[in-house]
Design a protein around this motif. Structure first.
Motif, short mmCIF file in Angstrom:
data_model
loop_
_atom_site.label_atom_id
_atom_site.label_comp_id
_atom_site.label_asym_id
_atom_site.label_seq_id
_atom_site.Cartn_x
_atom_site.Cartn_y
_atom_site.Cartn_z
N TYR A 115 15.74 -14.95 0.67
CA TYR A 115 15.26 -13.81 1.46
C TYR A 115 16.46 -13.34 2.29
O TYR A 115 17.44 -14.08 2.43
N GLU A 166 12.83 -24.20 12.41
CA GLU A 166 12.03 -24.25 11.18
C GLU A 166 12.59 -25.32 10.26
O GLU A 166 13.78 -25.33 9.93
N ASP A 209 17.95 -17.58 10.66
CA ASP A 209 16.88 -17.95 9.73
C ASP A 209 17.43 -17.61 8.35
O ASP A 209 17.52 -16.44 7.97
N HIS A 269 7.91 -17.36 0.54
CA HIS A 269 6.50 -17.45 0.94
C HIS A 269 5.76 -17.75 -0.35
O HIS A 269 5.26 -16.85 -1.02
N GLU A 273 7.39 -23.75 11.51
CA GLU A 273 8.34 -22.90 12.21
C GLU A 273 7.79 -22.29 13.50
O GLU A 273 7.60 -21.09 13.60
N HIS A 312 11.77 -10.50 11.87
CA HIS A 312 12.53 -10.34 10.62
C HIS A 312 13.70 -9.39 10.84
O HIS A 312 13.94 -8.48 10.04
N ASP A 351 14.31 -22.60 3.41
CA ASP A 351 13.97 -21.68 4.50
C ASP A 351 14.13 -22.46 5.81
O ASP A 351 13.22 -23.19 6.20
N HIS A 382 4.42 -21.63 5.97
CA HIS A 382 3.99 -21.10 4.68
C HIS A 382 4.45 -22.03 3.58
O HIS A 382 5.40 -22.80 3.76
N1 GLY Z 1 12.07 -17.47 7.16
C1 GLY Z 1 11.81 -16.19 6.62
C2 GLY Z 1 10.37 -15.91 6.51
O1 GLY Z 1 9.55 -16.80 6.61
O2 GLY Z 1 9.99 -14.77 6.31
#
Ligand code: GLY
Length: 441
Positions: free
Chosen positions: A229, A409, A260, A361, A385, A243, A271, A354
């Motif tokens: 991501y 996280e 992140d 995700h 997180e 974000h 992540d 998640h």
């Molecule tokens: N760590 C990025 C997200 O969960 O969207």
């Protein structure tokens, strides 16, 4: 790295999937197509995860049919034809022959044959499962409706029921096999090195974009050429946008930097989030908030074992952070009232995790069919997180706390005994971070 042509691995997954649907089912799968970036320039192609999970076939435009004939599982792949000129320009294609020889397809055809072959394959089927996230197959519905219309009423109808494939496939993808866990572990380890490189590099005056580029360089050294991501490198108040992806500001003295970022390896993502001080030293207020977020994370991790329910982690994080925010004077108690009114949400803002896997995700339900929260089982991988966010314009909050976002996280694997924190080796506590940054400068 998983071998995309390890046809045994993918055949076993298809078999497990076909075990879960009625015997006379047809599964129709559409892979992704290349996306245009601008005019004739395309984005780097990444295959649809469901398609890759079941076939290993990573080329654009592909389609697949899965079904059982007697006791035999069958895969029919539809792909681009061989084309010497196109392959010189854009790379090799398997073509139908390669789809059989290299990918273990039972039958393979060029894409143009899809509609005819689909109608053939529908015969005798009672149920059709469709995996077509980008709606590539609108004609599928037309074809099926046309056939329905022409089928005499008393003839058992193929394609009578269309169902979303995800409802069957995604619960399977939630439980990771050992080869999948190995890929996630690799992505996580590369990401840990990336985060450590940023802790060594950060200093007042550096641009967030340079830190993001440093992460990319470091993960590339560990075989990861992409991330799961967009990197979030958020200094100071930017961290209050969950974000934030602009990554274009200069890091200033006294700010925290929230990073992140997670590498991708073999189509599986890490992540990880860490928050560290630009100068290498937390202010007292930053340390208080950081310690509180870490306490919430650790309390949640301590609860993870087979049998714990998904929502218990969120509840644990919120209880710890609400109590701490009251003690710091940022929330007005009593505790029970704060929990009842959920006034903590002003600072804690988001949910606390998640599923993690091929998608950052990752797919899979968080609740069962009755609406009960999912119970953990060995092989599940997910993030925890918690975060606390105090915007610069929160004028009712003491000034030393304003303009910071702290999120920590970790990536957690459920084991038979409890859990493993896959990202534990990335400096976590304020003391560890300060010591690591002091040693690395
Ligand atoms: N760590 C990025 C997200 O969960 O969207």
């Amino acid at each position: 790295m998983a071998d995309p042509t390890d046809s045994g691995l993918y055949a076993a997954r298809r078999s497990a999937l076909l075990d879960r649907v009625p015997p006379a089912s047809l599964i129709v799968l559409a892979g992704y197509q290349q996306k245009v970036r601008s005019k004739n320039i395309k984005y780097h192609f990444r295959q649809d995860n469901d398609f890759l999970y079941l076939t290993g076939f990573a080329e654009p435009d592909a389609l697949a049919l899965l079904y059982r004939e007697g006791n035999r599982d069958c895969l029919t792949l539809f792909c681009r034809p061989r084309d010497q000129a196109a392959e010189v320009s854009f790379g090799q294609r398997a073509g139908p022959e390669g789809a059989v020889v290299e990918y273990g397809a039972d039958h393979a055809f060029v894409i143009d044959e899809f509609e005819t072959r689909l109608l053939e394959a529908l015969k005798g089927k009672t149920q059709v499962y469709v995996g077509d996230e980008l709606n590539r197959l609108p004609t599928l519905w037309q074809l099926i409706n046309r056939e329905r219309f022409h089928t005499p009423f008393d003839v058992p109808k193929a394609y009578r029921q269309l169902s979303a494939l995800g409802a069957v496939l995604h619960p399977m993808r939630v439980i990771k096999s050992d080869p999948e866990i190995a890929l996630i572990r690799h992505a996580v380890n590369a990401s840990i090195e990336g985060h450590k490189a940023l802790m060594r590099t950060v200093a007042p005056g550096i641009n967030e974009g340079l830190l993001a580029a440093t992460f990319m360089l470091e993960i590339a050294k560990h075989g990861c050429v992409d991330v799961g991501y967009p990197n979030i490198v958020a200094s100071g108040n930017n961290a209050c946008c969950l974000h934030y992806e602009e990554n274009c500001c200069e890091v200033k003295v006294g700010e925290l930097v929230l990073v992140d970022a997670g590498a991708e390896y073999g189509h599986y993502s890490a992540d990880i989030t860490r928050t560290f001080p630009a100068t290498g030293r937390f202010s007292p207020a930053q340390r208080q908030i950081h310690n509180l977020v870490l306490a919430a994370l650790d309390a949640a991790i301590a609860r993870v074992r087979p049998g714990t329910r998904w929502n218990q982690l969120y509840e644990t994080c919120m209880e710890v952070m609400a109590k701490g925010l009251i003690e710091l004077g940022l929330l007005e108690g009593p505790f029970d009232e704060v929990m009842k009114s959920e006034s903590y949400k002003r600072f804690t803002v988001h949910k606390t995790g998640h599923w993690l896997g091929m998608d950052v995700h990752d797919v899979g339900p968080y609740q069962d069919d009755r609406g009960d929260w999912r119970v953990f089982e060995p092989g599940m991988v997910f993030t925890i997180e918690p975060g606390i966010y105090i915007p610069a314009d929160a004028m009712d909050v003491p000034s030393q706390y304003r303009g910071m976002g702290v999120r920590i996280e970790d990536d957690i694997l459920v084991t038979h005994q409890g859990c493993e924190n896959l990202s534990a080796a990335c400096p976590r506590s304020s003391d560890e971070i300060e010591a690591f940054m002091a040693a690395g400068r």
